[in-house]
Write an enzyme that holds these catalytic residues in place. Structure first.
Site, PDB file in Angstrom:
ATOM      1  N   GLU A 153       0.798  -1.244   0.000  1.00 18.32           N
ATOM      2  CA  GLU A 153       0.000   0.000   0.000  1.00 18.32           C
ATOM      3  C   GLU A 153       0.825   1.286   0.000  1.00 18.32           C
ATOM      4  O   GLU A 153       0.577   2.186   0.806  1.00 18.32           O
ATOM      5  CB  GLU A 153      -0.958  -0.007   1.206  1.00 18.32           C
ATOM      6  CG  GLU A 153      -1.869  -1.222   1.232  1.00 18.32           C
ATOM      7  CD  GLU A 153      -2.843  -1.225   2.420  1.00 18.32           C
ATOM      8  OE1 GLU A 153      -2.712  -0.394   3.327  1.00 18.32           O
ATOM      9  OE2 GLU A 153      -3.738  -2.095   2.426  1.00 18.32           O
ATOM     10  N   GLU A 186      -6.190 -10.897  -0.809  1.00 16.30           N
ATOM     11  CA  GLU A 186      -6.954 -10.619   0.424  1.00 16.30           C
ATOM     12  C   GLU A 186      -8.443 -10.563   0.119  1.00 16.30           C
ATOM     13  O   GLU A 186      -9.155  -9.644   0.547  1.00 16.30           O
ATOM     14  CB  GLU A 186      -6.497  -9.283   1.058  1.00 16.30           C
ATOM     15  CG  GLU A 186      -4.994  -9.210   1.303  1.00 16.30           C
ATOM     16  CD  GLU A 186      -4.538  -7.974   2.078  1.00 16.30           C
ATOM     17  OE1 GLU A 186      -5.390  -7.244   2.628  1.00 16.30           O
ATOM     18  OE2 GLU A 186      -3.318  -7.749   2.139  1.00 16.30           O
ATOM     19  N   ASN A 206       1.989  -5.312  -3.025  1.00 19.46           N
ATOM     20  CA  ASN A 206       0.592  -5.653  -2.705  1.00 19.46           C
ATOM     21  C   ASN A 206      -0.201  -4.366  -2.442  1.00 19.46           C
ATOM     22  O   ASN A 206       0.270  -3.476  -1.720  1.00 19.46           O
ATOM     23  CB  ASN A 206       0.611  -6.526  -1.438  1.00 19.46           C
ATOM     24  CG  ASN A 206      -0.701  -7.188  -1.113  1.00 19.46           C
ATOM     25  OD1 ASN A 206      -1.297  -7.852  -1.962  1.00 19.46           O
ATOM     26  ND2 ASN A 206      -1.178  -7.028   0.123  1.00 19.46           N
ATOM     27  N   ASP A 266     -12.286 -10.589  -0.059  1.00 20.50           N
ATOM     28  CA  ASP A 266     -13.553 -10.674   0.681  1.00 20.50           C
ATOM     29  C   ASP A 266     -14.542  -9.716   0.015  1.00 20.50           C
ATOM     30  O   ASP A 266     -14.144  -8.763  -0.641  1.00 20.50           O
ATOM     31  CB  ASP A 266     -13.399 -10.408   2.194  1.00 20.50           C
ATOM     32  CG  ASP A 266     -12.668  -9.136   2.577  1.00 20.50           C
ATOM     33  OD1 ASP A 266     -12.512  -8.234   1.729  1.00 20.50           O
ATOM     34  OD2 ASP A 266     -12.258  -9.031   3.748  1.00 20.50           O
ATOM     35  N   HIS A 282     -10.308  -6.495  -1.650  1.00 21.34           N
ATOM     36  CA  HIS A 282     -11.333  -6.127  -0.663  1.00 21.34           C
ATOM     37  C   HIS A 282     -12.460  -5.446  -1.434  1.00 21.34           C
ATOM     38  O   HIS A 282     -12.494  -4.221  -1.569  1.00 21.34           O
ATOM     39  CB  HIS A 282     -10.742  -5.212   0.421  1.00 21.34           C
ATOM     40  CG  HIS A 282      -9.730  -5.909   1.273  1.00 21.34           C
ATOM     41  ND1 HIS A 282     -10.067  -6.975   2.082  1.00 21.34           N
ATOM     42  CD2 HIS A 282      -8.394  -5.720   1.426  1.00 21.34           C
ATOM     43  CE1 HIS A 282      -8.971  -7.396   2.713  1.00 21.34           C
ATOM     44  NE2 HIS A 282      -7.947  -6.659   2.324  1.00 21.34           N
TER      45      HIS A 282
HETATM   46  C1  XIL Z   1      -6.036  -5.956   8.684  1.00 26.53           C
HETATM   47  C2  XIL Z   1      -6.374  -7.087   9.645  1.00 26.53           C
HETATM   48  O1  XIL Z   1      -7.308  -7.938   9.038  1.00 26.53           O
HETATM   49  C3  XIL Z   1      -6.931  -6.526  10.946  1.00 26.53           C
HETATM   50  O2  XIL Z   1      -7.101  -7.565  11.910  1.00 26.53           O
HETATM   51  C4  XIL Z   1      -5.975  -5.457  11.506  1.00 26.53           C
HETATM   52  O3  XIL Z   1      -6.564  -4.868  12.636  1.00 26.53           O
HETATM   53  C5  XIL Z   1      -5.687  -4.405  10.458  1.00 26.53           C
HETATM   54  O4  XIL Z   1      -5.171  -5.020   9.293  1.00 26.53           O
HETATM   55  N1  XIL Z   1      -4.861  -4.574   3.903  1.00 26.53           N
HETATM   56  C6  XIL Z   1      -3.853  -5.379   4.376  1.00 26.53           C
HETATM   57  C7  XIL Z   1      -4.061  -6.180   5.604  1.00 26.53           C
HETATM   58  O5  XIL Z   1      -2.805  -5.518   3.705  1.00 26.53           O
HETATM   59  O6  XIL Z   1      -2.873  -6.358   6.334  1.00 26.53           O
HETATM   60  C8  XIL Z   1      -5.134  -5.593   6.485  1.00 26.53           C
HETATM   61  O7  XIL Z   1      -5.377  -6.501   7.557  1.00 26.53           O
HETATM   62  C9  XIL Z   1      -6.392  -5.327   5.688  1.00 26.53           C
HETATM   63  C10 XIL Z   1      -6.110  -4.337   4.579  1.00 26.53           C
END
Ligand code: XIL
Length: 337
Positions: A133, A246, A183, A248, A217
Site C-alpha cells: 500500500e 486478500e 501488494n 472478501d 477487498h
Molecule cells: C487488517 C487485519 O485484518 C486486521 O485484523 C488489523 O486490525 C488491520 O489489518 N490490507 C492489508 C491487511 O494488507 O494487512 C489488512 O489486515 C487489511 C487491509
C-alpha cells in the site's frame, strides 16, 4: 462437501488469512478447504518485532510460528505479509533520541528486520509482500506514510521513493529464492493502477520484483469483474505473477455506514453471483497463466476484519462460510460452476 483446494487444484492454490487463534476455532474448516495460508497480523512488525533493537530479544515469533507449524502439518504453502507498510509499525522504528530518525538509520532498521524474518522463515514462506500500500487512491506516493517521511526521497532519481527500491533490493539480495510481491488495494483501474504499473516496471527493470498482489477487498457494488480482468491482464503483461491476496466481498456499499441485522437471502444470492463472476475471471486468467493464486482474507463470517472496518462493531458477511462454518450460497457458486 467439496474442498476448494481440490476443486481448484488445476487452477491455483486457494488460501486464507489466519490468526493463531483461528487455527483453533476454524482449524477443521481450514484443513479441509485451503492449501495456502497467510498471517492476518502475526507477521506484521508490531507483532513480530515489538521491541527496539535488532537482537533476538527484540522479536516475538510465537504467533507466527504457530501458523508455520499448522501450514507444515497440513502441507500448505505460506505467504509472508508484510515487511514495509504504513500501519502496525511501532513508533520507535522512526525515532531516535533527538526526534525523527535519519533516513540511513530507518533504512538500516528496515533491512535488519527483513533479514531477521527472511532467515527465520527460510524454506517456510515462499513469497513476501515486501511493500504494502505505498500508493494513494489518487495515484500519488503515500506521503503520509512514516516510511515515506523518513526515507521517501528519490535520491537516485529513478522516480520511485528510495525506501521501496531498497526494500526490494535487500529482499532479493538476502533471499534470492523467495518471490517478492508488491501488494495493494483499489488497483483495478484509474490513476492508482497507472502508478502501480510504473512502479512495477521500475522494479522489474532492476530484477527485484516477481509479483503483484491485488488485495481484492471488494463488495456487492464493485468493482466489475471485467475491470478486474483487465487489471490482471495489464499487470501480467509486465512479466510478473499476479495473485489475488486478500479477497472478501462486503455486503455494504463503500462509504455507506448503515448496518444490517442479518444477511438476507437476497443479498446472499447477490453475493454468490458476484463471487461466481469473479471466479470465472480467475479461472480464465489462470488458464492463460496470468493469475497464480487466490487468498481469502479469512474463511468464515465468524472472523472477519470487516466487523471492525470501516465501521467499528458493524457485522459484515464477506466470506464463503457462515458464522457456524456452514457453506453459504457463495461457497457453492465458487466450488461448482
Ligand atoms: C487488517 C487485519 O485484518 C486486521 O485484523 C488489523 O486490525 C488491520 O489489518 N490490507 C492489508 C491487511 O494488507 O494487512 C489488512 O489486515 C487489511 C487491509
Amino acid at each position: 462437501m467439496p474442498s476448494l483446494a481440490t476443486v481448484y487444484e488445476p487452477y491455483f492454490p486457494i488460501g486464507a488469512a489466519v490468526e493463531p487463534q483461528t487455527l483453533l476455532s476454524q482449524g477443521n474448516l481450514l484443513a479441509a478447504q485451503v492449501n495456502s495460508l497467510v498471517a492476518e497480523n502475526a507477521m506484521k512488525w508490531e507483532r513480530i518485532h515489538p521491541r527496539p533493537g535488532d537482537d533476538p530479544s527484540s522479536y516475538d515469533f510465537t504467533g507466527a510460528d504457530a501458523i508455520v507449524e499448522f501450514a507444515r502439518a497440513h502441507g500448505m504453502r505460506l505467504r509472508g505479509h508484510t515487511f514495509v507498510w504504513h500501519n502496525q509499525v511501532p513508533p520507535w522504528v522512526f525515532q531516535d533520541s533527538s526526534g525523527q530518525a535519519s533516513k540511513t538509520d530507518v533504512l538500516q532498521r528496515m533491512r535488519g528486520h527483513m533479514s531477521a524474518l527472511l532467515a527465520h522463515f527460510r524454506g517456510e514462506v515462499y513469497c513476501w509482500d515486501v511493500v504494502n500500500e505505498a500508493v494513494t487512491d489518487t495515484g500519488e506516493w503515500r506521503a503520509d506514510s512514516p516510511w515515506f517521511r523518513a526515507a521517501g526521497a528519490d535520491d537516485d532519481g529513478d522516480g520511485v521513493p528510495d525506501y521501496i527500491v531498497q526494500a526490494f533490493e535487500h529482499a532479493r539480495a538476502t533471499a534470492p529464492g523467495v518471490k517478492l510481491f508488491y501488494n495493494d488495494y483499489n488497483i483495478e483501474g484509474g490513476a492508482k493502477l497507472d502508478r502501480v504499473v510504473s512502479l512495477v516496471k521500475a522494479l522489474r527493470g532492476r530484477g527485484v520484483v516477481d509479483g503483484v498482489g491485488i488485495q481484492g477487498h471488494w463488495s456487492l457494488y464493485g468493482p466489475g469483474p471485467e475491470l478486474v480482468r483487465s487489471a490482471i491482464e495489464r499487470l501480467a503483461a509486465l512479466d510478473v505473477e499476479v495473485q489475488v491476496t486478500e479477497l472478501d466481498l462486503s455486503v455494504y456499499r463503500p462509504g455507506d455506514s448503515s448496518s444490517l441485522a442479518e444477511l438476507s437471502p437476497g443479498l446472499a444470492a447477490e453475493q454468490a453471483s458476484r463471487y461466481a463472476s469473479y471466479f470465472k475471471v480467475f479461472r480464465d486468467e489462470a488458464e492463460a497463466r496470468r493469475l497464480t493464486a487466490v487468498t481469502f482474507w479469512g474463511i468464515a463470517d465468524d472472523h472477519t476484519w470487516l466487523d471492525s472496518f470501516p465501521v467499528t462493531g458493524r457485522k459484515d458477511w464477506p466470506l464463503l462460510f457462515d458464522t457456524h462454518h456452514r457453506p453459504k450460497s457463495a461457497f457453492r457458486a465458487v466450488a461448482q460452476w
